[in-house]
Write an enzyme that holds these catalytic residues in place. Structure first.
Site, PDB file in Angstrom:
ATOM      1  N   GLY A  11       0.808  -1.214   0.000  1.00  0.00           N
ATOM      2  CA  GLY A  11       0.000   0.000   0.000  1.00  0.00           C
ATOM      3  C   GLY A  11       0.843   1.265   0.000  1.00  0.00           C
ATOM      4  N   TYR A  12       0.178   2.382   0.080  1.00  0.00           N
ATOM      5  CA  TYR A  12       0.819   3.701  -0.020  1.00  0.00           C
ATOM      6  C   TYR A  12       1.903   3.875   1.045  1.00  0.00           C
ATOM      7  CZ  TYR A  12       1.040   8.861   0.400  1.00  0.00           C
ATOM      8  OH  TYR A  12       1.447  10.164   0.501  1.00  0.00           O
ATOM      9  N   ASN A  36      -6.572  -3.042  -1.712  1.00  0.00           N
ATOM     10  CA  ASN A  36      -6.503  -1.644  -2.158  1.00  0.00           C
ATOM     11  C   ASN A  36      -5.042  -1.269  -2.377  1.00  0.00           C
ATOM     12  OD1 ASN A  36      -7.398   0.907  -2.849  1.00  0.00           O
ATOM     13  ND2 ASN A  36      -7.397   1.654  -0.747  1.00  0.00           N
ATOM     14  N   SER A 125      -3.665   6.548  14.282  1.00  0.00           N
ATOM     15  CA  SER A 125      -4.127   7.767  13.606  1.00  0.00           C
ATOM     16  C   SER A 125      -4.471   8.849  14.616  1.00  0.00           C
ATOM     17  CB  SER A 125      -5.375   7.429  12.778  1.00  0.00           C
ATOM     18  OG  SER A 125      -6.020   8.593  12.323  1.00  0.00           O
ATOM     19  N   TYR A 150     -14.015   3.511  11.323  1.00  0.00           N
ATOM     20  CA  TYR A 150     -12.586   3.421  11.008  1.00  0.00           C
ATOM     21  C   TYR A 150     -11.748   3.897  12.192  1.00  0.00           C
ATOM     22  CZ  TYR A 150      -8.089   5.254   9.507  1.00  0.00           C
ATOM     23  OH  TYR A 150      -6.757   5.575   9.441  1.00  0.00           O
ATOM     24  N   LYS A 154      -9.057   2.030  15.215  1.00  0.00           N
ATOM     25  CA  LYS A 154      -7.729   2.466  15.638  1.00  0.00           C
ATOM     26  C   LYS A 154      -7.652   2.563  17.158  1.00  0.00           C
ATOM     27  CE  LYS A 154      -5.788   3.145  11.556  1.00  0.00           C
ATOM     28  NZ  LYS A 154      -4.688   2.285  11.072  1.00  0.00           N
ATOM     29  N   ARG A 232      -4.892  21.453   8.925  1.00  0.00           N
ATOM     30  CA  ARG A 232      -4.441  20.108   9.264  1.00  0.00           C
ATOM     31  C   ARG A 232      -2.920  20.047   9.262  1.00  0.00           C
ATOM     32  NH1 ARG A 232      -8.947  20.321  10.300  1.00  0.00           N
ATOM     33  NH2 ARG A 232     -10.683  18.957   9.753  1.00  0.00           N
ATOM     34  N   ARG A 293     -18.488  19.557   5.972  1.00  0.00           N
ATOM     35  CA  ARG A 293     -18.898  18.161   6.099  1.00  0.00           C
ATOM     36  C   ARG A 293     -19.158  17.836   7.569  1.00  0.00           C
ATOM     37  NH1 ARG A 293     -14.041  15.314   2.822  1.00  0.00           N
ATOM     38  NH2 ARG A 293     -12.946  16.529   4.421  1.00  0.00           N
ATOM     39  N   PRO A 294     -20.174  17.034   7.857  1.00  0.00           N
ATOM     40  CA  PRO A 294     -20.434  16.653   9.252  1.00  0.00           C
ATOM     41  C   PRO A 294     -19.210  15.969   9.861  1.00  0.00           C
ATOM     42  CG  PRO A 294     -22.271  16.011   7.848  1.00  0.00           C
ATOM     43  CD  PRO A 294     -21.177  16.459   6.933  1.00  0.00           C
TER      44      PRO A 294
END
Length: 348
Positions: A11-12, A36, A125, A150, A154, A232, A293-294
């Site tokens: 993955g990434y 993915n 995270s 998600y 974590k 962020r 966004r909520p």
């Protein structure tokens, strides 16, 4: 420690970790089910480093297969990057997220115990902080209300690993709380290849920059921040990968349970990121402002000083390098790895 399993290493983030492990003399091998991700990422890691990376396509819910691989490779440590990671999808399919992410971690820990492997680094995270009680966020900041499955996985996995360590202090754990990884390897050979419409800001900007998407959607311009857009802590994925090498060295010198933020300690607004990307690609990018966004919060960045004090790690690359390397990857790989071998989420 020499031999390291990078779980989810195709993955990434996992592929960049493999590069940095090899650069520092470790011997990574990868287990990944390619849900993915792409095996081509592993081949690109080999191209960058000139070293062979053993790869096993397997699912972390298959105990017999994972145990078989452990018997072949005998890892000294595990870096756990495997798992489902889309926030929105986790809200729509919570059962699959809990089953896969928790089940995979529990299975890996059981196989580690049976094969005498007692060191694990977990890719956690900043999500576990929820709407943080303090800015900048330190590791002593209490966990907040996590708003999606998600993020809940974590937080739960952090608790599971902490409990295992407290029951058996020979089982050593580093919990790495990522902030917002972006960018790509400077070679342009490996980078982020999201499945479908990107969920995160920079991959979306990248696709606008090369003409795959029409405009950038900025969600909210009325936050209590200098320019009204969300702030962020973005970190270059290469800096993030180097943090895992530092975590391994920490366990070699000081076994136990350790928690570290991995971020730059600097907050960038959405508009600042777009401006940096425009500089990288040499053109203005079309954008539109949409409602908030909520669940989104105004500001989130960390205090990374503990990681520097205890591991000697700090982020070295800034937002310009992050956007430059992202754009190089995207222009050289407009369709990512071109991998269509993405299996659907299932419970079997």
């Amino acid at each position: 420690m020499k031999k390291v399993l990078v779980a989810g290493g195709a993955g990434y983030i996992g592929s960049h970790i493999c590069v940095e492990l090899i650069n520092e003399g470790y011997e990574p091998f990868v287990i990944d089910n390619l849900y993915n991700s792409s095996e081509l990422a592993i081949r690109r890691v080999e191209e960058i480093t000139g070293k062979k990376v053993p790869f096993y396509r397997a699912d972390f819910l298959n105990a017999d297969r994972i145990s078989e691989i452990f018997e072949l490779e005998h890892p000294d440590a595990v870096i756990m990057c495997a798992g489902y990671k889309a926030v929105g999808e986790s809200v729509a399919r919570p059962l699959e997220y809990y089953y896969n992410n928790l089940g995979s971690l529990l299975l890996v820990c059981d196989v580690m115990r049976r094969h005498g492997c007692s060191n694990i680094i977990f890719s956690s995270s900043a999500t576990v902080y929820g709407d943080p009680a303090e800015i900048p966020i330190t590791e002593s900041c209490p966990k907040g209300e996590i708003t999606n499955p998600y993020g809940q996985t974590k937080g739960m996995i952090e608790q599971i690993l902490s409990d295992i360590h407290h029951a058996d202090e020979s089982f050593s754990v580093v919990l790495l709380r990522y902030f917002n990884p972006i960018g790509a390897h400077p070679s342009g050979l490996i980078g982020e290849d999201p499945n479908g419409i990107p969920n995160n800001l920079v991959p979306y900007i990248a696709q606008v920059a090369i003409g795959k998407r029409e405009m950038i959607h900025v969600f909210g311009n009325d936050y209590p921040t200098p320019d009204g857009t969300g702030v962020r802590d973005y970190i270059h994925v290469v800096d993030l990968a180097k943090g895992h090498v530092c975590a391994l060295r920490k366990l070699e010198k000081d076994p136990g349970l350790h928690i570290y933020n991995l971020g730059t300690g600097h907050g960038y607004s959405v508009l600042e990121v777009i401006a940096a990307y425009e500089k990288a690609c040499g053109k203005q990018l079309k954008k539109v402002f949409d409602p908030r966004r909520p669940g989104d919060i105004a500001c989130c960045y960390c205090d990374p000083s503990k990681a520097f004090k205890e591991m000697g790690w700090k982020a070295e690359l800034g937002i310009e390098e992050m956007c430059r390397d992202s754009y190089r990857w995207q222009t050289r790989n407009p369709d990512g790895y071109g991998n269509s071998d993405h299996a659907p989420i299932c419970l079997s």
